[in-house]
Design an enzyme around this catalytic site. Structure first.
Site, PDB file in Angstrom:
ATOM      1  N   CYS A 150       0.800  -1.229   0.000  1.00 53.83           N
ATOM      2  CA  CYS A 150       0.000   0.000   0.000  1.00 53.83           C
ATOM      3  C   CYS A 150       0.832   1.279   0.000  1.00 53.83           C
ATOM      4  O   CYS A 150       0.506   2.247  -0.694  1.00 53.83           O
ATOM      5  CB  CYS A 150      -0.972   0.016   1.172  1.00 53.83           C
ATOM      6  SG  CYS A 150      -0.237  -0.395   2.768  1.00 53.83           S
ATOM      7  N   HIS A 242      -2.816   6.735   3.340  1.00 50.09           N
ATOM      8  CA  HIS A 242      -1.391   6.941   3.613  1.00 50.09           C
ATOM      9  C   HIS A 242      -0.962   8.257   2.961  1.00 50.09           C
ATOM     10  O   HIS A 242      -1.200   8.486   1.774  1.00 50.09           O
ATOM     11  CB  HIS A 242      -0.564   5.800   3.021  1.00 50.09           C
ATOM     12  CG  HIS A 242      -0.712   4.491   3.741  1.00 50.09           C
ATOM     13  ND1 HIS A 242      -1.367   4.353   4.939  1.00 50.09           N
ATOM     14  CD2 HIS A 242      -0.263   3.248   3.425  1.00 50.09           C
ATOM     15  CE1 HIS A 242      -1.304   3.075   5.322  1.00 50.09           C
ATOM     16  NE2 HIS A 242      -0.660   2.393   4.422  1.00 50.09           N
TER      17      HIS A 242
END
Lengths: 344, 344, 344, 344
Positions: A150, A242
């Site tokens: 990710c 993120h």
């Protein structure tokens, strides 16, 4: 007619996101759900502690979960989405490939293997041809395709947009959401009013996966990109999304304006889950922000902002939804690419 | 006998911390509290919305707040601690210096002025001699000393410990607590489940103040350090404690072991608020963390950890309590240094 | 053909939610946006600090904001949505009503006035007939309808479902999200790692508004419900979604099973924004939860759970999205009711 | 000379707090630390994942952890502090009592047993005499004393101050910190931007333990208090400090003023860990708050505020530090009481 698909590790956090994305997907039809032995034989409703913010689709809740074994998956399933702990993935994924299944996997095992394509469709769809090498070498009827970690997916598309300037050095600091560690990965006492400047093995993933993704496949071999990357990873008290601070030094001159234009014009693909634009560039210096921008493009867009010149090249920030674009959605998009390319 | 001190901006967030630190301090005695016109004439108890996690000391609560004007401060006060918005500081601090007060200020105005010492005692106590230049040029009986910005204070001591290796390039990403913006600086809707990759003017402060702090004073002029610094600043949902990711490239070889030793052995001072050790180096890769480590050395220590080699030199993380070591405690420590050096 | 509507206080937090809900609404068309004098004359894009998690619709961003004055609103606007600070609402809303506009208001002023209908359509749509009394008394061509406070809306529908059992005593403790205080209402330093057991005037709103909502309108006068209500209100660190603990004592026996059935079968309305079911009752004892359940029914459903017998009657928990069902969506739903009832 | 003490379950969250409180305690000396079999034989430093915000005391870190078995604890240890999961506590505590140890336990097993004193020293120190009954019945040389659950301890002292008014009905809603569930008890994904209106078995503990604590011991038997209590428990995103909303109906008239006076004048004890005052009553309506007030009296005080009249008697809020006053400190205080009463 929809391709029949199976989900390995269907009760986990990413497995639940996969179901949420696949259930309404017109090209795919969920036909098998697997989990650990202890869940096998139960309905999905019973087996899963559902935590996604939309209810379990009725038909899915009533499906019976099987063990994670090719023998327990119906033969008419063609495509397998896998989101397993890497040790389990390493053990069971090859068996599915041998048994003829095409596997689109989010698990971290084998990502760096020389004959396994690690793919972000908008970035390196041509790496999919590595599958010919893979099949030759492994004698599989099936195939194994991986999507990256990710935190890697968050910054690589922005670098891909800048390759024409000659990537040389990349520093990246990450501010990562707790969902990236799985449902039980970070306790509340660890992270409320706190931050943790360490995520095991994470820095290495950003550094190595990014060079593979931006490498060149010459038909026989994949040559990694020559840029040098150094990552510093932090966990912070956000649920999803993120955020990353990036410095990039390039061979050619690179102004913030040229970088913004390259990012904004970087093409998306004609695949259902590929957002247009792929990269959303903010003018506001305080964006992107996780809670505000993680759902851009249904969670599949990359957001960038804060582009500025520094003594060390260009500095900017980027953001992606870590469990959608960074995990479940990444696998689904690879499934769409496999379908588009005739593997299904 | 204790030095009588005044606190400018005593009702603000840093002003409250100043009172919390000064009230039990054996060398200082709080003799004046100033605030805005609207607070003048009220008791401190009435004027301040007290938010520190210990009760207002009784005698302090009953003191009468005055306007922030040298004429309203008793003549027997010798030392002034100032924590004002920079525009107010720029306006009123010179008047106090002219009136003969020694001012230890946390306000950001004038920090980069050529004749104003910007001091972290353990790092550049010798810069205090700039006061001779300052008095010559400005004709003041008093004097003005500044401490740096909270995010600057967090990483500069670790760099100071490494100067012998020849500092060349520094990249720093910050994860900053909300208290750094003052009590009303960040709304809850901005920051819960979020992060903001921008703090106005902050990056510039880290980049310029650090070079001044590590510069050399030759008796007449201050020469800035030649290293290049680039900062990327983020606000995250923590209450106190700034965490920073640092990459430093040096002229000479620098191993993590040598860096750890240099940091651990970097001397503290024989001043009451200077902790010993100054820099605490963690072996555990996941430390320092804000909630766990911000109170080391009563909030005056610097914590470091995660030292590792990268393609771009040494990488490590550091942390300090932003309202103690990074603001109120920094001013108090400068006050102790002024006392030690005979200015009071 | 869509009704042309205006939004008063369009740049505020609820104003932004109103735009988000109204823009795609097929029955309404945004034709006027007002804000404070300082915003008037600017485009909405310039005037609003947009904070909702979907981008500003393009046409809206380019509209010019006017002052909050009936003279500045086009004549062909029929319906006004108002979300103003109560002091401002008290000042300007009557002017709009006099000028002939129908006003659906979320502002707290006049909610308890004898001739102002306070309406949750699924609960007391018949109170809308109070408008005849209102027009008689005030001589307005327009009309003023209010929706209740967000914390009132959360628990009143569940009580409405139980009225047949004879409501007598209600204790309610609230755990309220920060968005209920507006964008700047709660600072991060006040609420991170904290809770505040007080929200000014809030307890009174739950206690009085609930009795008005569940009262009976006899054609001339509104008689308040005779139940007694006591509320204790708390702010906690959640973004959206008010959670409430309720104890209710009734004249007739009331088992958890009977209560659940009454809630689940409580009818929704045939209005676009009224969800079906209105009240979602969870079997899981740990639900509803704000982050998991606030978006049920597009943020317009009420969630309930944890029904159990206690020494003091029935105890249960309920939840609603405070800025959708509890504010902007409540006003829009009242607009739909006004349309349905021929007021537009 | 200090009493030599052992800590059962020393590596757990409450075990760490016990060490933090006992290490500097002049009346107790830590002589034994026990944990699970897998930790036995290791130093405490190796065995514990230390998470308290002060470093492990050096001598403690070097002690060797033993199994949780009376045979492994030195004979010269007199007092045992126990903080074990209740199933483990139920299994091992009786063995320690048989072997002659006095056990001050925070574990929830046996709290409601007829011959086990459940004690908050300032509330019901006289219940300690139940130990005579216990020793008669069980034939133990040792003895077993319990402190209540953290959420019970928070509100019972305030009720104790009001007993003279005749307690009849108590409603209590709790807002509990995550540390109450132990280090791994609540994941970050469960609680960030969320609240959970359910804590297993918690409501029952408040309801039954409070009646036992406020009961009367007639020398032979303990008669529970006749008041009726109903609790509704919630977990919220705070680290430490349980906040509770209480309604209490009394036989006699009870004004907020009379209640405040009764609470403020409620006596503390002449024991080292008993704070003076025991109950701190705030005038400010928005206090107590967890982050601001949990450390009052070194974490051993009870804070109350918001006293007001309602249709259902007195309403107020109270707060205590759940891992100090509510757990480790509660056990230590019971140890001090045992010492004072000659049991050691």
């Amino acid at each position: 007619m929809a391709v029949r698909v199976g989900v390995l590790g269907a009760t986990g956090a990413v497995g639940q996101r996969l179901i949420q994305l696949l259930e309404p997907h017109p090209e795919f039809e969920i036909a098998a759900l697997t989990a650990s032995e202890s869940s096998a034989g139960h309905t999905y409703q019973e087996a899963a502690k559902w935590r996604v913010d939309s209810p379990i689709p009725d038909e899915i809740g009533e499906m019976t979960v099987t063990a994670t074994d090719p023998d327990d998956v119906p033969d008419d399933v063609d495509l397998i989405f896998s989101s397993l702990p890497s040790s389990v993935g390493a053990e069971v994924e090859p068996g599915f490939c041998e048994a003829g299944y095409i596997v689109s996997s989010n698990s971290s095992n084998s990502r760096m293997a020389a004959d396994v394509p690690l793919v972000i469709p908008e970035v390196n769809a041509d790496h999919l041809d590595l599958l010919e090498v893979q099949r030759d070498e492994r004698g599989w009827d099936g195939a194994l395709v991986k999507n990256p970690n990710c935190s890697t997916i968050t910054f690589v598309p922005t670098l891909a947009a800048l390759t024409e300037f000659g990537l040389e050095k990349v520093h990246v600091s990450t501010l990562q959401a707790v969902s990236g560690a799985g449902y039980d990965g970070v306790t509340s006492m660890e992270i409320i009013d706190n931050a943790i400047p360490y995520i095991g093995s994470e820095e290495d993933k950003l550094e190595t996966e990014s060079r593979k993704l931006l490498g060149e496949f010459d038909g026989a071999e994949l040559n990694q990109n020559s840029m040098a990357v150094s990552a510093s990873c932090n966990r912070i008290p956000t649920i999803d999304g993120h955020l990353e601070n990036v410095w990039v030094e390039t061979e050619d001159d690179l102004t913030p304006e040229a970088a913004a234009e390259a990012m904004e014009s970087y093409p998306s693909l004609d695949l259902r889950s590929s957002p247009d634009p792929l990269i959303h560039v903010f003018d506001e210096p305080d964006r992107p922000q996780p809670r505000m921008d993680r759902t851009l493009g249904n969670g599949m867009a990359i957001a960038a902002g804060g582009l500025q010149e520094t003594p060390f090249g260009l500095q900017y920030n980027c953001l992606a939804h870590n469990t959608i674009r960074g995990a479940a959605g990444a696998s689904v998009l690879n499934g769409e690419l496999l379908l588009e390319n005739g593997y299904l």
